[in-house]
Enzyme design. Sequence first.
Site, PDB file in Angstrom:
ATOM      1  CB  CYS A 127      35.861  38.830  41.274  1.00 14.18           C
ATOM      2  SG  CYS A 127      34.925  38.096  42.627  1.00 14.18           S
ATOM      3  CB  CYS A 174      34.503  41.887  49.567  1.00 19.34           C
ATOM      4  SG  CYS A 174      34.288  42.548  47.914  1.00 19.34           S
TER       5      CYS A 174
END
Length: 332
Positions: free
Chosen positions: A89, A252
């Site tokens: 992530c 992201c």
Amino acid sequence: MRHTFFCIDGHTAGNPVRLVAGGAPLLKGGSMSERRQDFLARFDWIRTGLCFEPRGHDMMSGGFLYPPTQPENDIGILFIETSGCLPMCGHGTIGIVTFGLEHGLIQPATPGNLRIEVPAGVIDIAYETAGEKVTSVRITNVPAYVAARGIVVDVEGIGPLSIDVAYGGNYYAIIEPQGAYTGLDDMGASRLVDLSGRIRAAIRETFEPVHPLDPTIRGVSHILWADRPKGEGADGRNAVFYGDKAIDRSPCGTGTSARLAHLAATGRLAVGDRFVHESYIGSRFVGRIEQAVTLSDQPAIIPSIEGSAIATGFNTIWIDRADPFWAGFQVK
Ligand code: PYC
């Protein structure tokens, strides 16, 4: 029985990060990928308790710090999120590194640099500081590559779309403007959520990517709606759908990595190129294609992503078995 978790809460480019600084369970495994499997098998209630309502929300994500499994690395990270434990992530790493350094939980062997074990592999970090604050974190990510091109999905409400699938630490279905998808400004967050869930289900019926080096990493988990840039100085914009109802507020990190691999594979970016990526809310990461490599026999790139994070406070959270919602819930 009451379990107590000491957290540092904050956000990276607007998306939440909950660093669980105290309360991590002891995990079995010789790598962060094996520890991820052990956590999912024995401790997933910690993830749901901390990420789902009433202690979290649809976008909640974060992670735990662990000692590295290999002595040359500084630390290991296990990510938690509403959809599960991601292999990697980007926004989470930027937040965890920032809060961990600012609060003395991470002690780098070489100031300014870190080598971090994550379930998807080993990542390199270069960070900058001003006084006590970490002002920027650049992640040199795991190899990113395109896994499939031109998968046609036809869901009600938008019609046929040609979709490419790329990996940047998670597998992304990438949708560029075409047909009835004319760009993010014509969509709205709730329509993106509704369409993305159905598009992801349709893709999963036809195609399951599997990571060439780690078969526990498989399947399309995220939908990346690509768009033209909006703000001055940006090169592209996106909205990433994850979990069941989330649109990433940040650009992201793993999505930007997948998009860089996609743009490289389609001849639109080359090694050394920089790509300023905007999020749905206009926050930014700076991506760069660092190297061309191969992953097994596939052409791949090493992407980097740079951004910053802000801690918003300490949060001591109890998960008490006497609470009827101790393991959390989601409203579908
Ligand atoms: O930044 O890699 C990322 C990410 C994944 C899901 C939400 N953000």
